[in-house]
Design a protein around this motif. Structure first.
Motif, PDB file in Angstrom:
ATOM      1  N   HIS A  64       0.508  -1.303   0.277  1.00 59.25           N
ATOM      2  CA  HIS A  64      -0.039   0.060   0.135  1.00 59.25           C
ATOM      3  C   HIS A  64       0.871   0.846   0.306  1.00 59.25           C
ATOM      4  O   HIS A  64       2.425   1.052   0.577  1.00 59.25           O
ATOM      5  CB  HIS A  64      -0.659   0.106   1.319  1.00 59.25           C
ATOM      6  N   ASP A  66       1.317   4.033   1.754  1.00 50.31           N
ATOM      7  CA  ASP A  66       1.221   4.293   2.765  1.00 50.31           C
ATOM      8  C   ASP A  66       3.002   3.670   3.591  1.00 50.31           C
ATOM      9  O   ASP A  66       3.271   3.893   4.656  1.00 50.31           O
ATOM     10  CB  ASP A  66      -0.101   4.197   3.722  1.00 50.31           C
ATOM     11  N   SER A  67       2.867   2.384   3.270  1.00 49.14           N
ATOM     12  CA  SER A  67       4.002   1.922   3.377  1.00 49.14           C
ATOM     13  C   SER A  67       5.261   1.805   3.058  1.00 49.14           C
ATOM     14  O   SER A  67       6.258   1.646   2.977  1.00 49.14           O
ATOM     15  CB  SER A  67       3.509  -0.253   3.030  1.00 49.14           C
ATOM     16  N   GLU A  69       6.773   4.645   2.119  1.00 51.01           N
ATOM     17  CA  GLU A  69       7.153   6.317   2.528  1.00 51.01           C
ATOM     18  C   GLU A  69       8.289   6.295   3.648  1.00 51.01           C
ATOM     19  O   GLU A  69       9.092   6.672   4.570  1.00 51.01           O
ATOM     20  CB  GLU A  69       6.045   6.875   3.274  1.00 51.01           C
TER      21      GLU A  69
END
Length: 78
Positions: A64, A66-67, A69
């Motif tokens: 995903h 957000d991972s 980042e």
């Protein structure tokens, strides 16, 4: 990051149409090129012609955004 609206507008008005024209012109030349370069080789039609190694589906995972980042890139060369 995000791009300013004026950059997106400029690119969509000038760069994108030029790129599409180049792609169109290349597409017109493709049939003649393909006749000269292994016309029977079509791995997208005949999968048995594919010589690339297969990917083991068990090794794949869903990532995903957000991972992404938290990726450590300190060991990568510039």
């Amino acid at each position: 990051g995000s791009l300013p609206k004026w950059v997106v507008n400029r690119v969509s008005q000038f760069v994108a149409p030029k790129a599409m024209k180049k792609i169109y012109k290349a597409g017109l030349k493709y049939p003649e090129w393909k006749r000269k370069h292994d016309p029977e080789y079509k791995p997208w039609v005949y999968p048995e012609q594919n010589t690339l190694p297969s990917v083991n589906l068990a090794e794949l995972s869903v990532q995903h955004a957000d991972s992404l980042e938290n990726i450590d890139e300190t060991g990568l060369p510039e």
